[in-house]
Design an enzyme around this catalytic site. Structure first.
Site, mmCIF file in Angstrom:
data_model
loop_
_atom_site.group_PDB
_atom_site.id
_atom_site.type_symbol
_atom_site.label_atom_id
_atom_site.label_comp_id
_atom_site.label_asym_id
_atom_site.label_seq_id
_atom_site.Cartn_x
_atom_site.Cartn_y
_atom_site.Cartn_z
ATOM 1 N N SER A 1 28.730 6.559 49.352
ATOM 2 C CA SER A 1 27.462 7.221 48.726
ATOM 3 C C SER A 1 27.034 7.192 47.111
ATOM 4 O O SER A 1 25.906 7.315 47.007
ATOM 5 C CB SER A 1 27.264 8.795 49.461
ATOM 6 O OG SER A 1 28.601 9.359 48.725
ATOM 7 N N ARG A 2 27.875 7.014 46.412
ATOM 8 C CA ARG A 2 27.640 7.313 44.929
ATOM 9 C C ARG A 2 28.850 6.383 44.162
ATOM 10 O O ARG A 2 29.596 5.831 44.644
ATOM 11 C CB ARG A 2 27.980 8.760 44.507
ATOM 12 C CG ARG A 2 27.011 9.579 45.195
ATOM 13 C CD ARG A 2 27.575 11.196 44.773
ATOM 14 N NE ARG A 2 28.224 12.005 45.292
ATOM 15 C CZ ARG A 2 29.373 12.357 44.483
ATOM 16 N NH1 ARG A 2 29.125 12.172 43.398
ATOM 17 N NH2 ARG A 2 30.251 13.066 45.097
ATOM 18 N N TYR B 1 46.296 13.980 40.716
ATOM 19 C CA TYR B 1 45.860 12.667 40.928
ATOM 20 C C TYR B 1 46.784 11.431 40.561
ATOM 21 O O TYR B 1 46.530 10.387 41.379
ATOM 22 C CB TYR B 1 44.492 12.609 39.888
ATOM 23 C CG TYR B 1 43.596 11.630 39.859
ATOM 24 C CD1 TYR B 1 42.599 11.675 40.613
ATOM 25 C CD2 TYR B 1 43.611 10.607 38.866
ATOM 26 C CE1 TYR B 1 41.689 10.687 40.796
ATOM 27 C CE2 TYR B 1 42.586 9.522 38.851
ATOM 28 C CZ TYR B 1 41.483 9.680 39.795
ATOM 29 O OH TYR B 1 40.717 8.500 39.690
ATOM 30 N N ASP C 1 35.009 13.275 56.678
ATOM 31 C CA ASP C 1 35.712 13.845 55.724
ATOM 32 C C ASP C 1 37.077 12.979 55.851
ATOM 33 O O ASP C 1 37.711 13.271 56.865
ATOM 34 C CB ASP C 1 36.047 14.982 55.773
ATOM 35 C CG ASP C 1 37.179 15.655 54.837
ATOM 36 O OD1 ASP C 1 37.899 14.849 54.039
ATOM 37 O OD2 ASP C 1 37.453 16.966 54.742
ATOM 38 N N ALA D 1 48.911 10.676 43.654
ATOM 39 C CA ALA D 1 48.170 10.045 44.329
ATOM 40 C C ALA D 1 47.713 8.663 44.042
ATOM 41 O O ALA D 1 48.095 7.901 44.838
ATOM 42 C CB ALA D 1 46.852 10.626 44.794
ATOM 43 N N LYS D 2 47.326 8.347 42.925
ATOM 44 C CA LYS D 2 47.038 7.036 42.483
ATOM 45 C C LYS D 2 48.046 6.058 42.417
ATOM 46 O O LYS D 2 47.933 4.828 42.756
ATOM 47 C CB LYS D 2 46.012 7.210 41.533
ATOM 48 C CG LYS D 2 44.590 7.784 41.745
ATOM 49 C CD LYS D 2 43.785 7.122 42.697
ATOM 50 C CE LYS D 2 42.455 7.647 42.705
ATOM 51 N NZ LYS D 2 41.585 7.064 43.712
HETATM 52 P P1 NAP Z 1 32.110 9.953 42.486
HETATM 53 O O1 NAP Z 1 30.961 9.360 41.639
HETATM 54 O O2 NAP Z 1 32.381 11.289 42.292
HETATM 55 O O3 NAP Z 1 31.876 9.702 44.109
HETATM 56 C C1 NAP Z 1 32.861 9.989 45.001
HETATM 57 C C2 NAP Z 1 32.818 9.438 46.248
HETATM 58 O O4 NAP Z 1 33.807 9.731 47.159
HETATM 59 C C3 NAP Z 1 31.422 10.117 46.898
HETATM 60 O O5 NAP Z 1 30.854 8.871 47.680
HETATM 61 C C4 NAP Z 1 32.003 11.270 47.770
HETATM 62 O O6 NAP Z 1 31.167 11.430 48.902
HETATM 63 C C5 NAP Z 1 33.208 10.612 48.161
HETATM 64 N N1 NAP Z 1 34.284 11.279 48.899
HETATM 65 C C6 NAP Z 1 34.676 12.230 48.228
HETATM 66 N N2 NAP Z 1 35.464 13.017 48.996
HETATM 67 C C7 NAP Z 1 35.507 12.312 50.288
HETATM 68 C C8 NAP Z 1 36.025 12.876 51.454
HETATM 69 N N3 NAP Z 1 37.037 13.653 51.709
HETATM 70 N N4 NAP Z 1 35.734 12.011 52.487
HETATM 71 C C9 NAP Z 1 34.475 11.185 52.365
HETATM 72 N N5 NAP Z 1 34.080 10.771 51.251
HETATM 73 C C10 NAP Z 1 34.626 11.680 50.198
HETATM 74 O O7 NAP Z 1 33.368 9.113 41.988
HETATM 75 P P2 NAP Z 1 33.446 7.670 41.460
HETATM 76 O O8 NAP Z 1 33.739 7.574 40.013
HETATM 77 O O9 NAP Z 1 32.603 6.707 41.951
HETATM 78 O O10 NAP Z 1 35.039 7.268 42.069
HETATM 79 C C11 NAP Z 1 35.367 6.564 43.222
HETATM 80 C C12 NAP Z 1 36.743 6.184 43.138
HETATM 81 O O11 NAP Z 1 37.192 5.546 42.148
HETATM 82 C C13 NAP Z 1 37.622 7.193 43.299
HETATM 83 O O12 NAP Z 1 38.823 7.133 44.202
HETATM 84 C C14 NAP Z 1 38.209 7.757 42.056
HETATM 85 O O13 NAP Z 1 39.224 8.345 41.780
HETATM 86 C C15 NAP Z 1 38.212 6.149 41.519
HETATM 87 N N6 NAP Z 1 38.208 6.171 40.063
HETATM 88 C C16 NAP Z 1 37.191 6.079 39.152
HETATM 89 C C17 NAP Z 1 37.380 6.262 37.868
HETATM 90 C C18 NAP Z 1 35.884 6.586 37.024
HETATM 91 O O14 NAP Z 1 36.118 6.536 35.617
HETATM 92 N N7 NAP Z 1 34.791 6.916 37.543
HETATM 93 C C19 NAP Z 1 38.385 5.875 37.352
HETATM 94 C C20 NAP Z 1 39.399 5.432 38.143
HETATM 95 C C21 NAP Z 1 39.509 5.624 39.311
HETATM 96 P P3 NAP Z 1 29.843 12.750 48.737
HETATM 97 O O15 NAP Z 1 28.787 11.729 48.224
HETATM 98 O O16 NAP Z 1 29.460 12.709 50.044
HETATM 99 O O17 NAP Z 1 30.493 13.595 47.993
#
Ligand code: NAP
Length: 246
Positions: A11-12, A155, A63, A158-159
Site C-alpha cells: 500500500s505504501r 528488527y 495482517d 528479524a531481518k
Molecule cells: P512503510 O512505508 O511504513 O510501509 C509498510 C508497509 O507494510 C505498509 O504497506 C503496511 O500496510 C504494511 N504492513 C505493516 N504491517 C503489516 C502486517 N502485519 N500485515 C500486512 N501489511 C503490513 O515501510 P517501508 O519503508 O516501505 O518498508 C517496507 C519494507 O522495507 C519493510 O519490510 C521494511 O522493514 C523494509 N526496509 C525499509 C527501509 C527504509 O529505509 N524505508 C530500509 C530497510 C528495509 P498499511 O499501509 O496497511 O499500514
C-alpha cells in the site's frame, strides 16, 4: 498468458513502488495492506494500475503476521488469478526503535511476527503455487539484517532471519524452479523515515558514502533485476548508497 504477483505491504513506501514496477512489467498484482486507513488509497492504486498498465489488480486486506489472514490472502489470489503464481514479494514490515531494556515482549514479538514469521507463513502457503514453473520469491530484508543497529535488536534479528530463510528456501526449491532472493535496502525515504526531523535526516545522509537517502524507485529497480535474472538465487542485494559493504 499474464503472470501473477502477490506483494505484502504493497500500500505504501517500498511496497507501492515495487507494486507499480510489477504492473509495469505486465504482472497482474495482488496488493496486500493491513490498516483501515490504507484501504481507500490501495483500492485507488489498483484502479490506477489497471488503467495505466492494462493489467488486472486486486487489493486484499490481511495482517500477514497471522496465518489465517495469510490463508485468506493466498486464497483470494488463487480465486482471482488461478493456481499458478509467478512472484511473491514479502515486503510488509514495521520497526520499534526502542532500547532493549525498555522494550516490551509485546513490542518485539510484533516486530518478529510481522518482519519474519509472516515470510514463513506466506512462503509456506504460496510455494505450492510457485513450484515447477519459473517463479520467484523476493524477501525484503534491510541493512539491519547485515549489521547491528542500536535500538533495533528485534528488527535486526528479524531481518537477518530473513536472509537465512532466503538462503534455505533457495537451496530447497532450486530444483523445483523457484528462485529465492532478498533485497536489503539501506535508508530509503518512506513513512518509516518521515518521523525523523530534517537535522537528523541530514546527519543520516552524511553517514552514507553517496551522500543521500535513497528513493523507493531504487528498490523497485533491484526488484526488476531479481525477477528478470534467471541464474540468481539465494542472494541478498543491498541498494544502500555504500552505507554497508558486506
Ligand atoms: P512503510 O512505508 O511504513 O510501509 C509498510 C508497509 O507494510 C505498509 O504497506 C503496511 O500496510 C504494511 N504492513 C505493516 N504491517 C503489516 C502486517 N502485519 N500485515 C500486512 N501489511 C503490513 O515501510 P517501508 O519503508 O516501505 O518498508 C517496507 C519494507 O522495507 C519493510 O519490510 C521494511 O522493514 C523494509 N526496509 C525499509 C527501509 C527504509 O529505509 N524505508 C530500509 C530497510 C528495509 P498499511 O499501509 O496497511 O499500514
Amino acid at each position: 498468458m499474464a503472470k501473477t504477483a502477490i506483494i505484502t505491504g504493497g500500500s505504501r513506501g517500498l511496497g507501492a513502488a515495487m507494486t507499480k514496477k510489477l504492473a509495469e512489467l505486465g504482472y497482474n498484482v495482488v496488493v496486500n495492506y493491513r490498516s483501515d486507513r490504507s484501504q481507500a488509497p490501495t483500492e485507488e492504486m489498483v484502479e490506477q494500475l489497471k488503467k495505466e498498465y492494462g493489467v488486472e489488480a486486486i487489493a486484499v486486506k490481511a495482517d500477514v503476521s497471522n496465518y489465517e489472514d495469510c490463508q485468506a490472502l493466498v486464497k483470494a489470489a488463487v480465486e482471482k488469478f488461478g493456481d499458478k503464481i509467478d512472484v511473491l514479494v514479502n515486503n510488509a514490515g514495521i520497526t520499534n526503535n526502542c532500547n532493549f531494556i525498555d522494550i516490551t515482549p509485546e513490542q518485539y514479538t510484533r516486530v518478529i511476527n510481522t518482519n519474519l514469521l509472516s515470510l514463513l507463513h506466506m512462503s509456506h502457503l504460496t510455494l505450492p503455487y510457485l513450484v515447477d514453473h519459473d517463479s520467484c520469491i523476493v524477501n525484503t530484508s534491510s541493512v539491519g539484517g547485515l549489521v547491528g543497529v542500536i535500538n533495533q535488536a528485534d528488527y535486526c534479528a528479524a531481518k537477518s532471519g530473513v536472509i537465512g530463510l532466503t538462503r534455505a528456501l533457495a537451496l530447497e526449491f532450486a530444483s523445483r524452479k523457484v528462485r529465492v532472493n532478498a533485497i536489503a535496502p539501506g535508508m530509503i525515504m518512506t513513512d518509516m523515515l518521515r518521523g525523523v526531523n530534517q537535522d537528523e535526516l541530514n546527519a543520516l545522509a552524511a553517514t552514507i558514502p553517496q551522500g543521500y537517502i535513497g528513493d523507493p524507485s531504487d528498490i523497485a529497480g533491484a526488484l526488476e533485476y531479481i525477477v528478470t535474472a534467471p541464474y540468481l538465487t539465494g542472494q541478498t542485494i543491498s541498494p544502500n548508497g555504500g552505507f554497508v559493504m558486506p
